[in-house]
Enzyme design. Structure first.
Site, short mmCIF file in Angstrom:
data_model
loop_
_atom_site.label_atom_id
_atom_site.label_comp_id
_atom_site.label_asym_id
_atom_site.label_seq_id
_atom_site.Cartn_x
_atom_site.Cartn_y
_atom_site.Cartn_z
CE1 TYR A 41 -4.41 1.35 0.52
CE2 TYR A 41 -3.00 3.20 1.09
CZ TYR A 41 -4.23 2.70 0.72
OH TYR A 41 -5.30 3.55 0.54
CE1 TYR A 73 -10.04 -1.83 2.13
CE2 TYR A 73 -11.63 -0.14 2.60
CZ TYR A 73 -10.86 -0.83 1.70
OH TYR A 73 -10.92 -0.49 0.38
C1 LIG Z 1 -9.32 2.31 -0.76
S1 LIG Z 1 -10.74 2.73 -1.63
C2 LIG Z 1 -10.96 1.35 -2.68
C3 LIG Z 1 -11.11 1.77 -4.14
C4 LIG Z 1 -12.41 2.38 -4.47
N1 LIG Z 1 -13.40 1.34 -4.70
C5 LIG Z 1 -12.33 3.30 -5.68
O1 LIG Z 1 -13.17 3.23 -6.55
O2 LIG Z 1 -11.41 4.08 -5.74
C6 LIG Z 1 -11.92 2.55 -0.39
C7 LIG Z 1 -13.29 2.95 -0.80
O3 LIG Z 1 -13.85 1.99 -1.66
C8 LIG Z 1 -15.23 1.74 -1.34
N2 LIG Z 1 -15.33 0.37 -0.86
C9 LIG Z 1 -14.33 -0.47 -0.58
N3 LIG Z 1 -14.79 -1.66 -0.18
C10 LIG Z 1 -16.11 -1.58 -0.18
C11 LIG Z 1 -17.16 -2.48 0.18
N4 LIG Z 1 -16.93 -3.70 0.60
N5 LIG Z 1 -18.43 -2.04 0.06
C12 LIG Z 1 -18.70 -0.80 -0.38
N6 LIG Z 1 -17.76 0.09 -0.73
C13 LIG Z 1 -16.47 -0.27 -0.63
C14 LIG Z 1 -15.55 2.71 -0.23
O4 LIG Z 1 -16.12 3.86 -0.81
C15 LIG Z 1 -14.22 3.06 0.37
O5 LIG Z 1 -14.18 4.34 0.94
#
Ligand SMILES: C[S@@+](CC[C@H](N)C(=O)[O-])C[C@H]1O[C@@H](n2cnc3c(N)ncnc32)[C@H](O)[C@@H]1O
Length: 725
Positions: free
Chosen positions: A563, A665
């Site tokens: 990361y 997470y």
């Molecule tokens: C580190 S980012 C992961 C990448 C993100 N999906 C993107 O489009 O950039 C973390 C965000 O992804 C979304 N996310 C990650 N895991 C998720 C899950 N299991 N359910 C819903 N949203 C998720 C949430 O909005 C979170 O704040």
């Protein structure tokens, strides 16, 4: 030593083709080198790549040994058999030239008549690699039609547009029959052609872009104009533009070159990864628009402007993928148009030594890409040792705005110092040589891991170490540390209050580094070598946004990526979070694995990584409760100081190609203080913590509702409960 089971399986599969093991092994070794020991491509389609490579090699040997005499059907047989492994019946019919022998020659496809069963007697026996046009046509009679080439001083090949309706297409090069000299391919790998179904109706706007797989491609007939993308087994890639439509007549080469130059070359920033795409598109546009200018205007629609090649938008993937396969692909365009005839040659010349099987393999994957609304060849901008593509097949979202960085960088206040002087001799192995893993007594770098290395030779994590990490991550161990003065809660302006919710205490890995005496290839250096897996960022179908997936099978315990982000203090992160409140996705990771070991942490020592503005592919990894297929492991490389460390992801089980990569997470969905903002989790896991919470709440509500319904409780009570939900 027991033979590698994968090698044994490959040899067994080849045996069914009558290929002896001893002849398979050198070919297999070459392929493994070529594919970085990735077996996925080799095993695919019952080792087709291996079989192809073997027969290619055989073929090459044969052709250098003896040139078969023309027209002898017997001599054609072995080469024909080579393609017996592929489905011959449904092969596409447009042949593609191999330029190994005559690299200076461009390929020109006869646009019509390939459905014609009659063949010329003057063709060569190289014909056998053409597809079966007709089952009734005897093999020996399946001859290549001659191409009409004009002999030119510059040894280039020209197709006369006036000859397009002729079935008698002959090839000559310096007086020789070109067709006789140039082996043909069994199939073009891709054909992109303008959708000019009716030449009298000059509608060029809809480009008919198709990807033709070797197994299911249809024969081309009456192709008025086409762009052909193909590769030779020598690895060159050729793109030929053939325009035989009477509606398109380009006035002069100079005009095209000038228009081309003005349109793209001057304005291109060559570092743009989509350069080849734009060039290709512009070549076509210039070609077609100039063609239109020189012909009489569209009789059906005289108002119609110059033709557009918007349809090529879809074909960009072919071109982009093409340049991806051929890192050193150079654009070089030698257009030569005269007297209404068109010739384009060697638009792209690519690095040799990429066998056709590689190209065709990737083009198979392009089926998906063609349907995508967005495709980026390499999101890392060349920062990683391998390319990582990004694809959206779900909606119209494009690449998010952030800067790709392969290594963490300090933002401002974080106290991170990589001082060699801080690494003492007792926690680095200065007296080691070579590979520490191969030494009998584990070196000083195993101090963190109880005197044992965490890695096995080959880079995978040891099973027991991995299992411990998984348990710790699942919060199943009692390994939670509660701060007396939690940096997450502490603040100058008392912005948050409450008690520490606990931090998972994790096992660290310490990798050997500069001060160690071992070599760079030491087995205790894994994370620092960077990404080696074949990964892709993709748009997930649900609400999660972008995600990361693997394009190859990954074994359990394999390092995937680290990361990467800006190293910020918790208070810097707090300020950032305030500013970005309302953003859909958040990207921080706490470096709190060792907060328990050192009493009260100063603010500049309580760090996290924020990948919102600067980060690597790990910023796209989504969360999954409980049974994620990756686990985070803290890794110490440059500094023994555990305020700062690397967050490395390893697979927690075998992961198959195309699977989304996830990690837990560790969010407590009820904890409002956690820097990772709780989102509505749609991880889909049976162990989903939020889903359970939602479920238990709705369970309570349903009981209350039933009770209310049966008049056991008052409606007021029920409403109060609901409100507190
Ligand atoms: C580190 S980012 C992961 C990448 C993100 N999906 C993107 O489009 O950039 C973390 C965000 O992804 C979304 N996310 C990650 N895991 C998720 C899950 N299991 N359910 C819903 N949203 C998720 C949430 O909005 C979170 O704040």
């Amino acid at each position: 030593m027991a033979p590698n089971p994968k090698v044994a399986k490959a040899c067994k599969a080849m045996k069914t083709y009558g290929i002896a093991e001893r002849t398979v092994l050198p070919v297999l070794k070459n392929l493994l080198d070529l594919y970085d020991n990735n077996w996925v491509y080799i095993e695919d389609e019952n080792y087709r790549v291996l079989a192809d490579a073997f027969f290619d090699g055989q073929n090459d040997k044969k052709s250098t040994k003896a040139q078969p005499s023309l027209g002898n059907p017997e001599e054609c047989k072995p080469q024909y058999r080579k393609y017996g492994l592929r489905s011959q019946k449904d092969q596409p019919s447009v042949p593609v030239n191999d330029f190994r022998d005559r690299p200076e020659l461009a390929r020109v496809i006869p646009p019509v008549g390939f459905s014609d069963k009659k063949v010329s007697e003057t063709s060569s026996c190289l014909m056998e690699i053409l597809p079966n046009y007709d089952d009734e046509t005897p093999v020996s009679c399946r001859r290549k039609r001659k191409l009409v080439y004009q002999e030119e001083e510059d040894h280039s090949v020209e197709l006369k547009s006036g000859d397009t309706t002729s079935n008698q297409i002959g090839g000559h090069y310096n007086g020789e029959s070109v067709a006789d000299e140039m082996p043909l391919y069994d199939a073009p790998l891709a054909i992109i052609r303008p959708g000019i179904e009716d030449p009298s109706h000059s509608n060029y706007s809809g480009m008919d872009v198709r990807y033709i797989e070797e197994s299911n491609a249809k024969r081309e007939t009456n192709t008025p104009s086409s762009i052909e993308l193909a590769s030779s087994s020598g690895g060159e890639v050729k793109i030929s533009l053939i325009c035989n439509s009477p509606d398109v007549r380009v006035r002069s080469l100079d005009a095209v070159l000038k228009a081309m130059e003005e349109k793209c070359l001057k304005s291109y920033n060559i570092t743009d990864p989509a350069f080849s795409l734009k060039v290709m598109k512009d070549v076509c546009e210039c070609f077609l628009s100039l063609g239109m200018v020189s012909t009489s205007s569209d009789p059906v629609n005289p108002e119609k402007g110059p033709p557009s090649v918007d349809g090529l938008e879809t074909s960009k993937q072919l071109v982009v993928a093409n340049s991806r396969l051929h890192k050193a692909a150079k654009f070089h365009c030698t257009l030569n148009l005269s007297n209404g005839s068109a010739k384009f040659q060697n638009l792209f010349r690519a690095q040799p030594c990429i066998p056709r099987s590689v190209v065709s393999k990737s083009l198979v994957g392009l089926n998906k890409i063609i349907n995508a609304s967005f495709f980026l060849d390499d999101i890392t901008k060349g920062e990683e040792s391998r390319k990582i593509s990004m694809v959206n097949e779900i909606n119209s979202e494009r690449q998010p705005a952030f800067n790709y960085i392969p290594k963490n960088v300090t933002y401002r206040g974080a106290y991170v110092k990589f001082l060699l002087s801080r690494i003492s001799d007792d926690n680095c192995c200065s007296s080691c040589v070579g590979d520490c893993l191969s030494q009998e007594i584990p070196c000083a770098c195993t101090g963190e891991t109880g005197g044992l290395f965490a890695y096995r030779p080959g880079g995978l994590l040891k099973e027991d170490f991995l299992e411990k990490c998984i348990l710790m991550n699942q919060n199943l161990s009692p390994n939670l540390f509660y701060c007396e003065d939690c940096p997450l809660l502490r603040s100058e302006d008392s912005r948050v209050s409450g008690t520490c919710n606990g931090h998972v205490v994790r096992n660290f890995i310490k990798e050997c580094w500069y001060k160690c005496g071992c070599s760079k290839g030491c087995g205790n250096r894994v994370v620092q070598r960077g990404i080696t897996a074949n990964l892709q960022v993709f748009m997930t179908p649900g609400e999660k946004g972008w995600g990361l997936r693997t394009l190859e099978n990954l074994p359990k315990g394999a390092f995937v990526c680290e990361y990467v982000g800006e190293i910020v203090t918790n208070s810097e992160l707090y300020d950032r979070n305030k500013q970005s409140a309302g953003e859909k996705h958040t990207y921080p990771v706490l470096l709190d694995s060792d907060w328990g070991s050192e009493g009260v942490l100063k603010d500049e020592e309580a760090l996290c990584l924020d990948a919102t503005y600067y980060g690597n592919i790990a910023r796209f990894i989504n969360h999954r409760c409980g049974d994620a297929n990756m686990v985070e492991v803290p890794v110490e490389i440059e500094t023994p100081d555990h305020h700062y460390y690397h967050v490395a992801f390893f697979t927690s089980r075998e992961v198959t190609a195309d699977e989304e990569l996830t990690w837990d997470y560790g969010i407590d969905f009820g904890d409002t203080n956690h820097p990772i903002k709780a989102f509505k989790c749609c991880c889909g896991s049976k162990l989903c913590r939020q889903y359970k919470k939602r479920k238990s709440m709705s369970y309570v509500l349903s009981i209350l509702f039933t009770a209310w319904h049966h008049k056991s409780i008052s409606s007021q009570f029920c409403i109060i409960i609901k409100f507190h939900e």
